[in-house]
Design a protein around this motif. Sequence first.
Motif, PDB file in Angstrom:
ATOM      1  N   ASP A  62      17.144  -9.930  62.370  1.00 39.43           N
ATOM      2  CA  ASP A  62      17.938  -9.023  63.225  1.00 39.43           C
ATOM      3  C   ASP A  62      17.684  -7.559  62.835  1.00 39.43           C
ATOM      4  OD1 ASP A  62      19.065 -11.282  64.359  1.00 39.43           O
ATOM      5  OD2 ASP A  62      20.879 -11.208  63.115  1.00 39.43           O
ATOM      6  N   VAL A  63      17.493  -7.326  61.541  1.00 36.72           N
ATOM      7  CA  VAL A  63      17.280  -5.954  61.056  1.00 36.72           C
ATOM      8  C   VAL A  63      15.995  -5.383  61.662  1.00 36.72           C
ATOM      9  CG1 VAL A  63      16.875  -4.548  58.996  1.00 36.72           C
ATOM     10  CG2 VAL A  63      18.516  -6.443  58.902  1.00 36.72           C
ATOM     11  N   GLY A  64      14.962  -6.235  61.719  1.00 38.76           N
ATOM     12  CA  GLY A  64      13.685  -5.799  62.291  1.00 38.76           C
ATOM     13  C   GLY A  64      13.834  -5.409  63.753  1.00 38.76           C
ATOM     14  N   VAL A  65      14.626  -6.184  64.479  1.00 37.54           N
ATOM     15  CA  VAL A  65      14.836  -5.891  65.910  1.00 37.54           C
ATOM     16  C   VAL A  65      15.499  -4.517  66.058  1.00 37.54           C
ATOM     17  CG1 VAL A  65      16.095  -6.620  67.978  1.00 37.54           C
ATOM     18  CG2 VAL A  65      15.011  -8.342  66.497  1.00 37.54           C
ATOM     19  N   VAL A  66      16.519  -4.280  65.233  1.00 38.18           N
ATOM     20  CA  VAL A  66      17.249  -2.995  65.316  1.00 38.18           C
ATOM     21  C   VAL A  66      16.301  -1.835  65.016  1.00 38.18           C
ATOM     22  CG1 VAL A  66      19.123  -1.622  64.323  1.00 38.18           C
ATOM     23  CG2 VAL A  66      19.394  -4.107  64.560  1.00 38.18           C
ATOM     24  N   LEU A  67      15.535  -1.972  63.938  1.00 37.32           N
ATOM     25  CA  LEU A  67      14.692  -0.854  63.523  1.00 37.32           C
ATOM     26  C   LEU A  67      13.566  -0.582  64.526  1.00 37.32           C
ATOM     27  CD1 LEU A  67      14.527  -1.517  59.680  1.00 37.32           C
ATOM     28  CD2 LEU A  67      15.692   0.370  60.840  1.00 37.32           C
ATOM     29  N   ALA A  68      12.962  -1.647  65.050  1.00 35.49           N
ATOM     30  CA  ALA A  68      11.866  -1.444  66.004  1.00 35.49           C
ATOM     31  C   ALA A  68      12.370  -0.666  67.223  1.00 35.49           C
ATOM     32  CB  ALA A  68      11.274  -2.785  66.407  1.00 35.49           C
ATOM     33  N   LEU A  69      13.554  -1.066  67.708  1.00 33.55           N
ATOM     34  CA  LEU A  69      14.100  -0.390  68.891  1.00 33.55           C
ATOM     35  C   LEU A  69      14.516   1.046  68.554  1.00 33.55           C
ATOM     36  CD1 LEU A  69      14.565  -1.372  71.795  1.00 33.55           C
ATOM     37  CD2 LEU A  69      16.942  -1.810  71.181  1.00 33.55           C
ATOM     38  N   ALA A  70      15.129   1.200  67.392  1.00 28.92           N
ATOM     39  CA  ALA A  70      15.569   2.545  66.973  1.00 28.92           C
ATOM     40  C   ALA A  70      14.369   3.469  66.817  1.00 28.92           C
ATOM     41  CB  ALA A  70      16.337   2.444  65.653  1.00 28.92           C
ATOM     42  N   ASN A  71      13.300   2.932  66.247  1.00 28.83           N
ATOM     43  CA  ASN A  71      12.107   3.750  66.032  1.00 28.83           C
ATOM     44  C   ASN A  71      11.506   4.172  67.377  1.00 28.83           C
ATOM     45  OD1 ASN A  71      10.154   4.880  64.186  1.00 28.83           O
ATOM     46  ND2 ASN A  71       8.729   3.349  65.007  1.00 28.83           N
ATOM     47  N   ARG A  72      11.473   3.218  68.303  1.00 26.90           N
ATOM     48  CA  ARG A  72      10.898   3.540  69.607  1.00 26.90           C
ATOM     49  C   ARG A  72      11.708   4.642  70.295  1.00 26.90           C
ATOM     50  NH1 ARG A  72      10.997  -1.406  72.714  1.00 26.90           N
ATOM     51  NH2 ARG A  72       9.976  -2.158  70.844  1.00 26.90           N
ATOM     52  N   LYS A 100      12.030  -7.928  49.709  1.00 25.97           N
ATOM     53  CA  LYS A 100      11.583  -8.156  51.082  1.00 25.97           C
ATOM     54  C   LYS A 100      12.450  -7.304  51.995  1.00 25.97           C
ATOM     55  CE  LYS A 100      10.459 -13.019  50.365  1.00 25.97           C
ATOM     56  NZ  LYS A 100      10.778 -14.396  50.759  1.00 25.97           N
ATOM     57  N   GLY A 101      11.883  -6.938  53.108  1.00 26.27           N
ATOM     58  CA  GLY A 101      12.696  -6.155  54.042  1.00 26.27           C
ATOM     59  C   GLY A 101      11.834  -5.531  55.115  1.00 26.27           C
ATOM     60  N   PHE A 102      12.337  -4.444  55.679  1.00 25.92           N
ATOM     61  CA  PHE A 102      11.673  -3.839  56.830  1.00 25.92           C
ATOM     62  C   PHE A 102      11.399  -2.360  56.604  1.00 25.92           C
ATOM     63  CE2 PHE A 102      13.761  -7.555  58.448  1.00 25.92           C
ATOM     64  CZ  PHE A 102      12.844  -8.076  59.361  1.00 25.92           C
ATOM     65  N   LEU A 103      10.221  -1.943  57.040  1.00 26.96           N
ATOM     66  CA  LEU A 103       9.925  -0.510  57.086  1.00 26.96           C
ATOM     67  C   LEU A 103      10.750   0.101  58.221  1.00 26.96           C
ATOM     68  CD1 LEU A 103       6.034  -0.613  56.653  1.00 26.96           C
ATOM     69  CD2 LEU A 103       7.747   0.132  54.965  1.00 26.96           C
ATOM     70  N   PRO A 104      10.918   1.415  58.212  1.00 24.40           N
ATOM     71  CA  PRO A 104      11.699   2.047  59.291  1.00 24.40           C
ATOM     72  C   PRO A 104      11.128   1.758  60.686  1.00 24.40           C
ATOM     73  CG  PRO A 104      11.354   3.584  57.481  1.00 24.40           C
ATOM     74  CD  PRO A 104      10.538   2.370  57.160  1.00 24.40           C
ATOM     75  N   THR A 105       9.865   1.392  60.759  1.00 20.01           N
ATOM     76  CA  THR A 105       9.252   1.072  62.053  1.00 20.01           C
ATOM     77  C   THR A 105       9.632  -0.325  62.532  1.00 20.01           C
ATOM     78  OG1 THR A 105       7.397   0.294  60.743  1.00 20.01           O
ATOM     79  CG2 THR A 105       7.207   2.517  61.675  1.00 20.01           C
ATOM     80  N   GLY A 106      10.303  -1.098  61.677  1.00 20.68           N
ATOM     81  CA  GLY A 106      10.679  -2.465  62.056  1.00 20.68           C
ATOM     82  C   GLY A 106       9.673  -3.505  61.589  1.00 20.68           C
ATOM     83  N   ASP A 163       8.313   6.743  57.348  1.00 24.00           N
ATOM     84  CA  ASP A 163       9.315   6.895  58.418  1.00 24.00           C
ATOM     85  C   ASP A 163       8.929   8.092  59.278  1.00 24.00           C
ATOM     86  OD1 ASP A 163      11.604   6.835  59.964  1.00 24.00           O
ATOM     87  OD2 ASP A 163      12.953   7.543  58.380  1.00 24.00           O
ATOM     88  N   PRO A 164       7.798   7.962  60.018  1.00 21.21           N
ATOM     89  CA  PRO A 164       7.242   9.133  60.717  1.00 21.21           C
ATOM     90  C   PRO A 164       8.215   9.760  61.717  1.00 21.21           C
ATOM     91  CG  PRO A 164       6.084   7.104  61.320  1.00 21.21           C
ATOM     92  CD  PRO A 164       6.995   6.754  60.191  1.00 21.21           C
ATOM     93  N   ARG A 165       9.152   8.973  62.230  1.00 20.93           N
ATOM     94  CA  ARG A 165      10.092   9.545  63.209  1.00 20.93           C
ATOM     95  C   ARG A 165      11.414   9.947  62.567  1.00 20.93           C
ATOM     96  NH1 ARG A 165       8.858   6.609  68.934  1.00 20.93           N
ATOM     97  NH2 ARG A 165       6.889   7.690  69.173  1.00 20.93           N
ATOM     98  N   GLY A 166      11.502   9.783  61.266  1.00 24.06           N
ATOM     99  CA  GLY A 166      12.681  10.255  60.535  1.00 24.06           C
ATOM    100  C   GLY A 166      13.983   9.601  60.982  1.00 24.06           C
ATOM    101  N   ILE A 167      13.906   8.292  61.317  1.00 27.08           N
ATOM    102  CA  ILE A 167      15.136   7.657  61.842  1.00 27.08           C
ATOM    103  C   ILE A 167      16.065   7.152  60.742  1.00 27.08           C
ATOM    104  CG2 ILE A 167      14.136   6.950  64.071  1.00 27.08           C
ATOM    105  CD1 ILE A 167      14.232   4.023  62.688  1.00 27.08           C
ATOM    106  N   LEU A 168      15.503   6.873  59.536  1.00 32.36           N
ATOM    107  CA  LEU A 168      16.308   6.154  58.543  1.00 32.36           C
ATOM    108  C   LEU A 168      17.078   7.113  57.634  1.00 32.36           C
ATOM    109  CD1 LEU A 168      16.828   3.199  58.231  1.00 32.36           C
ATOM    110  CD2 LEU A 168      14.983   3.059  56.549  1.00 32.36           C
ATOM    111  N   ASN A 169      18.393   6.995  57.711  1.00 33.41           N
ATOM    112  CA  ASN A 169      19.328   7.791  56.905  1.00 33.41           C
ATOM    113  C   ASN A 169      19.036   9.291  56.979  1.00 33.41           C
ATOM    114  OD1 ASN A 169      21.653   7.853  55.489  1.00 33.41           O
ATOM    115  ND2 ASN A 169      20.876   6.783  53.683  1.00 33.41           N
ATOM    116  N   PRO A 170      18.939   9.848  58.199  1.00 29.43           N
ATOM    117  CA  PRO A 170      18.583  11.271  58.316  1.00 29.43           C
ATOM    118  C   PRO A 170      19.672  12.180  57.749  1.00 29.43           C
ATOM    119  CG  PRO A 170      19.202  10.368  60.456  1.00 29.43           C
ATOM    120  CD  PRO A 170      19.157   9.208  59.502  1.00 29.43           C
TER     121      PRO A 170
END
Length: 483
Positions: free
Chosen positions: A57-67, A172-178, A452-459
């Motif tokens: 679920d975390v990957g889904v959130v991050l991929a969409l947030a990054n987009r 294990k986990g997800f990069l900000p890109t999902g 985190d090229p789009r700077g979405i994580l914990n800005p």
Amino acid sequence: MLANLVAVPPSAVTRQLRRRLGGIVRTDRQARWEASFDSSKLSYLPAAVIRPRKAADVGVVLALANRHRVPVTVRGRGTTLTGGAVPLRGGWVIDLTGLRRIRIDPEAGMAFVQAGATVAAVQAAAAAHGWFYPPDPSSKEYCTIGGNIACNAGGMHGGRYGVTRDYVLALKGFLPTGEWVEWGTATRKFSAGFNLRDLWIGSEGLLGVVTDAVLKLIPRPPARWTLLTAFADEVTALRAARALFAHRVQPAICEFLDRYSVQCAERATRSSVFPGQAGRPVILLELAGTTHEIDDQKAVLLAWARREATAFREARDRDEAEQLWAVRRKCSGAMFELGDAKLNEDVAVPMRQYERFARFLDRLRRSSGLPIPTFGHLADGNLHVNIMYHRADPAECRAAEAAVRRLMETVVALGGAISGEHGIGLAKTPFLRLQHRPAQVRAMLAVKNALDPRGILNPGKMFEVFEVWKHPRIDVHLPWDHK
Ligand SMILES: Cc1cc2nc3c(=O)[nH]c(=O)nc-3n(C[C@H](O)[C@H](O)[C@H](O)COP(=O)(O)OP(=O)(O)OC[C@H]3O[C@@H](n4cnc5c(N)ncnc54)[C@H](O)[C@@H]3O)c2cc1C
């Protein structure tokens, strides 16, 4: 508080997320409010809170947030005192407390844990198999392994056993890109490629989201022995601690409480830290190991106490020792008797500078006119300096701001660290550049931009200056608060 909240209609992208993930995406007022603050009590409302049921679920959130460039803040239990888990730019909060599976491998001495498991639960699961997970933050009944990894949390056992970083074998986990990543595996050794596992540890939710960890366990020490020592004053106590370490004694715990911290703990718990020694600073020591190891070190410790301390006494039994640690864990919260606001610092000071630092604190108390109770872990120099003041008093606010600046300048000048275990979050951002040269900050930002090229994580955290003392705090009682 809740009544003032306006229900914000979910945006198109939040609706899209809800279509993908269903009921785990919450946009109701209560859920958003609860995820708006952490222990810093700064509060910024997110647009939605996601409570994953599985790592994917975390990957889904991050991929969409990054987009769609939606800011995302990850949270464990929100016990951080730095504002690190506050969604400063709104957006989405991922609350990981639902992912809390723990499995112990009793042969390998490893714990396989999901990020939302509490530290106390991991310790209990390990103990059930005769193993020990040493990192021991005072918040352990509440805080999560994910939060501990993100902050590289420490605690009372740091000097002897090390901190969270010393027990993480793999993540294990997800990069900000999902994208899903695994840093390391369930082996005690791993030298295959860059060590990005250690880059994630202490990255405060800015470089990725931890969903799973493999933790190293050590054999549970069969015996413990606890000694209370009291000293004439703080400088004498810190000098004595240095003398102790020169004997190569490694206590599992070596906790210092200055006289002001002792008073706070005693008033709050209505019990005595060291009966008959009211008004004196104390060092509480605990040896751990086999009875043979303890007997060896005990002799050295008692000879040291006879020479250095005003008074000393062994804890009568395990119950008395546990009671002592419980009182010690209460001292931080108890300080709110001295003011309704606290600048809660967790500096690390080199051992050779202990006495100089104690004298500096005396001067700081006098020049600021503020109570500054200080306690901490002497085996690793991590001292919790608590600048107490009243928010409604402008003169006290100014004095507290000036005092925290002087504190940080002095710590860095003494060769120390502006944070030993809590991290930067928002609260320490004004001081990051005291610690780090411009080239060091640029290197950190280059890493952030690469992952985190789009700077979405914990800005807004770590690198942008945020002066906490200029921002309102909410009036909310948290389960770990004293009052
Ligand atoms: C009473 C009290 C006592 C404390 N004692 C200690 C102590 O002895 N030692 C110590 O070190 N700290 C202590 N702390 C501070 C705090 O408990 C720790 O920093 C703890 O590690 C935070 O864990 P959490 O689950 O509450 O994380 P949160 O507060 O929810 O988050 C902390 C940070 O980690 C990030 N994060 C959380 N989970 C993840 C994840 N899965 N992946 C990526 N990033 C994530 C967040 O974005 C945030 O930046 C204390 C706090 C309190 C209130």
